[in-house]
Enzyme design. Structure first.
Site, PDB file in Angstrom:
ATOM      1  N   ASP A  90     -22.472   1.674   1.602  1.00  0.00           N
ATOM      2  CA  ASP A  90     -23.075   2.590   2.579  1.00  0.00           C
ATOM      3  C   ASP A  90     -22.578   2.350   4.000  1.00  0.00           C
ATOM      4  O   ASP A  90     -22.316   3.290   4.742  1.00  0.00           O
ATOM      5  CB  ASP A  90     -24.604   2.448   2.558  1.00  0.00           C
ATOM      6  CG  ASP A  90     -25.190   2.730   1.191  1.00  0.00           C
ATOM      7  OD1 ASP A  90     -24.707   3.662   0.523  1.00  0.00           O
ATOM      8  OD2 ASP A  90     -26.117   2.009   0.788  1.00  0.00           O
ATOM      9  N   GLU A 110     -24.714  -2.651   3.113  1.00  0.00           N
ATOM     10  CA  GLU A 110     -25.295  -1.687   2.180  1.00  0.00           C
ATOM     11  C   GLU A 110     -26.768  -1.524   2.551  1.00  0.00           C
ATOM     12  O   GLU A 110     -27.416  -2.476   2.993  1.00  0.00           O
ATOM     13  CB  GLU A 110     -25.184  -2.210   0.747  1.00  0.00           C
ATOM     14  CG  GLU A 110     -25.536  -1.204  -0.317  1.00  0.00           C
ATOM     15  CD  GLU A 110     -24.316  -0.557  -0.950  1.00  0.00           C
ATOM     16  OE1 GLU A 110     -24.478   0.517  -1.549  1.00  0.00           O
ATOM     17  OE2 GLU A 110     -23.218  -1.121  -0.840  1.00  0.00           O
ATOM     18  N   LYS A 112     -30.564   0.151   1.196  1.00  0.00           N
ATOM     19  CA  LYS A 112     -31.297   0.771   0.095  1.00  0.00           C
ATOM     20  C   LYS A 112     -32.755   0.979   0.494  1.00  0.00           C
ATOM     21  O   LYS A 112     -33.434   0.053   0.928  1.00  0.00           O
ATOM     22  CB  LYS A 112     -31.230  -0.105  -1.160  1.00  0.00           C
ATOM     23  CG  LYS A 112     -29.845  -0.144  -1.783  1.00  0.00           C
ATOM     24  CD  LYS A 112     -29.512   1.169  -2.452  1.00  0.00           C
ATOM     25  CE  LYS A 112     -28.036   1.258  -2.808  1.00  0.00           C
ATOM     26  NZ  LYS A 112     -27.197   1.705  -1.691  1.00  0.00           N
TER      27      LYS A 112
END
Length: 276
Positions: A90, A110, A112
């Site tokens: 990401d 990343e 989430k």
């Protein structure tokens, strides 16, 4: 990132969201923001280390990963079915050019977001098949993080550091009990150790069960049966009270990990750092 910039980016993401996927809006926005935050981290690195050259890229091809593995041992990195295969963390990948002209990873990030229980309860929304529950059983939208972590670990198998940062937020990543009040005044307690909603234990395999919210960039070496084993642990950070990550906090974490990477690469950057 400034508040105005963050807001504009959020609105742009909402306006251009396209088809609905398994990831809800908050997850999409959170993933997008960490990518933009990476660009700011790169600018800060360029400001603090003007003698070094940095680059940012969104993806890493399997060809490159296999090539890095083959350099270690010819038996590695042999399998590739789809030539265009790649990974896209990401937050992308920030790299620095060393004294030999090779690009070395500085930080990979990343993000989430999983679990909307806090938002749903505050809004008075009931969930479940019959819309009669306060809490939704956690899903498994976090599995993609493992693939990226493993692939970056393969790519960096010859390094003594592993600058992978995983930002978590949402009710599925609590580290403390949270009491949420519904519009009618009823209070709902989310238990951090409730297996129905907590998914942290499904991710801590990525850091060998070491502490979360900790910079684990420097690889750890352990001995087992007289053999030394190198551990590449992801640095996992979570908003344990169910809150949202802001840009300032993410930048601080990413920059701390990036600085650790540069320290580990010190001898390979020495000529540039000491150049007058």
């Amino acid at each position: 990132m400034k508040k105005g910039q963050s807001s504009r980016l959020t609105e742009q993401q909402k306006e251009g969201q396209g088809p609905i996927t398994i990831f809800h809006k908050e997850a999409q926005i959170h993933d997008t923001e960490v990518g933009n935050t990476s660009l700011l981290v790169k600018k800060q690195l360029e400001f603090e280390f003007p003698m070094l050259k940095f680059r940012y890229r969104k993806d890493l091809s399997k060809k490159e990963i296999n090539k890095a593995l083959k350099k270690i041992d010819k038996s590695l990195g042999q399998t590739l079915f789809v030539k265009s295969a790649s990974i896209k963390p990401d937050g992308g990948i920030i790299e620095v050019k060393d004294d030999n002209g090779n690009w070395r990873v500085v930080v990979v990030s990343e993000a989430k977001h999983q679990g909307k229980d806090i938002e749903n309860i505050r809004a008075g929304k009931l969930v479940g098949k019959k819309n009669d529950q306060d809490i939704m059983a956690a899903g498994n939208a976090i599995e993609r993080a493992y693939k990226n972590i493993n692939e970056i670990a393969n790519f960096m198998l010859s390094e003594c550091y592993f600058p992978y940062v995983l930002f978590l937020e949402g009710s599925n990543f609590l580290t403390q009990d949270v009491v949420v009040t519904r519009p009618d005044g009823r209070k709902v307690t989310l238990l951090y150790n409730d297996g129905k909603i907590n998914r942290l234990d499904r991710l801590t395999a990525a850091n060998y069960g070491m502490p979360i919210n900790t910079n684990l960039c420097k690889n750890k070496f352990v001995k087992s049966r007289g053999v030394s084993i190198m551990l590449q642990a992801a640095s996992i950070y979570t908003k344990g009270e169910g809150g949202h990550w802001n840009d300032k906090d993410m930048i601080e974490v990413m920059f701390d990990v990036a600085r650790t990477s540069l320290k580990m690469l010190g001898t390979d950057l020495f000529s540039q750092i000491t150049k007058k």
